[in-house]
Design an enzyme around this catalytic site. Structure first.
Site, PDB file in Angstrom:
ATOM      1  N   GLU A   9      -6.579   5.108   7.893  1.00  0.00           N
ATOM      2  CA  GLU A   9      -6.624   6.334   7.267  1.00  0.00           C
ATOM      3  C   GLU A   9      -8.023   7.272   6.772  1.00  0.00           C
ATOM      4  OE1 GLU A   9      -3.059   5.491   5.453  1.00  0.00           O
ATOM      5  OE2 GLU A   9      -2.073   5.139   7.612  1.00  0.00           O
ATOM      6  N   SER A  38       3.514  -1.815  10.508  1.00  0.00           N
ATOM      7  CA  SER A  38       4.502  -1.810  10.466  1.00  0.00           C
ATOM      8  C   SER A  38       5.343  -2.897  10.370  1.00  0.00           C
ATOM      9  CB  SER A  38       4.817  -1.514  12.239  1.00  0.00           C
ATOM     10  OG  SER A  38       4.477   0.368  12.104  1.00  0.00           O
ATOM     11  N   ASN A  51       0.953  -1.428  -0.231  1.00  0.00           N
ATOM     12  CA  ASN A  51      -0.186   0.272   0.326  1.00  0.00           C
ATOM     13  C   ASN A  51       0.796   1.227  -0.594  1.00  0.00           C
ATOM     14  OD1 ASN A  51      -1.924   1.703   0.206  1.00  0.00           O
ATOM     15  ND2 ASN A  51      -2.282   1.578   2.779  1.00  0.00           N
ATOM     16  N   HIS A  72      -9.917   1.704   4.777  1.00  0.00           N
ATOM     17  CA  HIS A  72      -8.302   1.795   5.786  1.00  0.00           C
ATOM     18  C   HIS A  72      -8.230   2.570   6.229  1.00  0.00           C
ATOM     19  CE1 HIS A  72      -3.784   2.990   6.806  1.00  0.00           C
ATOM     20  NE2 HIS A  72      -3.572   2.133   5.675  1.00  0.00           N
ATOM     21  N   GLU A 132      -5.564  -4.683  10.836  1.00  0.00           N
ATOM     22  CA  GLU A 132      -4.692  -3.277  10.725  1.00  0.00           C
ATOM     23  C   GLU A 132      -5.188  -2.520  11.758  1.00  0.00           C
ATOM     24  OE1 GLU A 132      -3.107  -2.678   7.223  1.00  0.00           O
ATOM     25  OE2 GLU A 132      -4.744  -1.056   6.886  1.00  0.00           O
ATOM     26  N   GLY A 188       1.787   2.837  10.607  1.00  0.00           N
ATOM     27  CA  GLY A 188       2.780   3.581  10.340  1.00  0.00           C
ATOM     28  C   GLY A 188       3.911   3.599  12.024  1.00  0.00           C
ATOM     29  N   LYS A 226       0.125   4.134  -0.454  1.00  0.00           N
ATOM     30  CA  LYS A 226      -0.402   5.519  -0.221  1.00  0.00           C
ATOM     31  C   LYS A 226      -0.736   6.678  -0.693  1.00  0.00           C
ATOM     32  CE  LYS A 226      -0.054   3.408   4.683  1.00  0.00           C
ATOM     33  NZ  LYS A 226      -0.061   3.738   5.727  1.00  0.00           N
TER      34      LYS A 226
HETATM   35  P1  PGA Z   1       2.572   0.954   7.068  1.00  0.00           P
HETATM   36  O1  PGA Z   1       1.154   0.784   7.139  1.00  0.00           O
HETATM   37  O2  PGA Z   1       3.371  -0.335   7.409  1.00  0.00           O
HETATM   38  O3  PGA Z   1       3.270   1.949   6.808  1.00  0.00           O
HETATM   39  O4  PGA Z   1       2.649   0.166   9.156  1.00  0.00           O
HETATM   40  C1  PGA Z   1       0.467   0.009   6.854  1.00  0.00           C
HETATM   41  C2  PGA Z   1      -0.919   0.077   5.907  1.00  0.00           C
HETATM   42  O5  PGA Z   1      -1.325   0.760   6.447  1.00  0.00           O
HETATM   43  O6  PGA Z   1      -1.625  -0.595   5.116  1.00  0.00           O
END
Ligand code: PGA
Length: 242
Positions: free
Chosen positions: A93, A205, A6, A91, A162, A168, A8
């Protein structure tokens, strides 16, 4: 295993082109399914470069209508036209920055299924919810609303667990927490849709260093954010999954 990168809101079209060409130089065994979900603007180049390769691609979001006066939105019909195989829905976000509700997630999933694009429905609890012992009940509520009355048949349906606090942040959920959440998600979804098969990816992460430890029972792959922006890191996660 299924590994989805992903990106983003990262990478220009030129950067996407360089990344994809480099990724294609890596040779992966077909036992692991791999995909990237770039931003909308890089989907066309992804389609061009990945055509005929074992690597798939998809989108990070969509709207649920096919067309119309919805300024700024992109429809599943348009994603299908570009060759998208997957689309992330819900997601964290999208939920937390853009206020997406479970009902919106459900309507998007319905629209994607209608166009034979595979939704990847993301669920997860915040740190506050986990610390107050509500992680499982939050997952239950998100799943019940988002998957209600979906017509799933016996196809594989993909979800991603998640934990919001792990995205993140470098904080990874502990293997027993991941196992509990994944097994709960699979059981809950099976109760709702007994004929369907469910795959649950872990996201939050994930790195080449920790993917081995978190690949516990119930983990059907990874949704990788930050580490999917580097060909080297993304490839080593894929290699572990083969
Ligand atoms: P990350 O993001 O690996 O940077 O924590 C995962 C995601 O949001 O899909």
């Amino acid at each position: 295993m299924l590994v989805i990168g992903n990106w983003k809101m990262n990478k220009t079209v030129a950067e996407a082109r360089v990344f994809i060409k480099e990724l294609l130089r890596e040779r992966f065994d077909k036992k692991c399914s791999v995909g990237i979900v770039p931003s909308f603007v890089a989907l066309h180049i992804a389609g061009e470069l990945l055509e005929g390769t074992p690597i798939g691609f998809g989108a990070q979001n969509c709207y649920f209508e096919d067309q119309g006066a919805f300024t700024g939105e992109v429809s599943p019909l348009m994603l299908k036209d570009l060759g998208c195989k997957w689309c992330l829905v819900g997601h964290s976000e999208r939920r937390h920055i853009f206020g997406e509700t479970d009902e919106l997630v459900r309507r998007k999933a319905v629209a994607l299924l209608r166009h034979e694009i595979r939704p990847i429905v993301c669920v997860g609890e915040t740190l506050e919810q986990r610390n107050s012992g509500k992680a499982i009940s939050i997952l239950s509520a998100q799943l019940s609303r988002a998957l209600e009355s979906l017509d799933l048949g016996n196809e594989e349906f993909v979800l991603a667990y998640e934990p919001v606090w792990a995205i993140g942040t470098g904080m990874v959920a502990k293997p027993p927490q991941i196992e509990e959440a994944h097994n709960f998600i699979i059981e809950h979804c099976k109760r709702m849709h007994p004929k369907a098969n469910f795959r649950v990816l872990y996201g939050g992460s994930v790195t080449p260093e920790n993917c081995k430890e978190i690949a516990v029972n119930g983990v059907g792959g990874f949704l990788v954010g930050g580490a999917s922006l580097s060909v080297e890191k993304f490839s080593s996660i894929i290699r572990f999954c083969i």
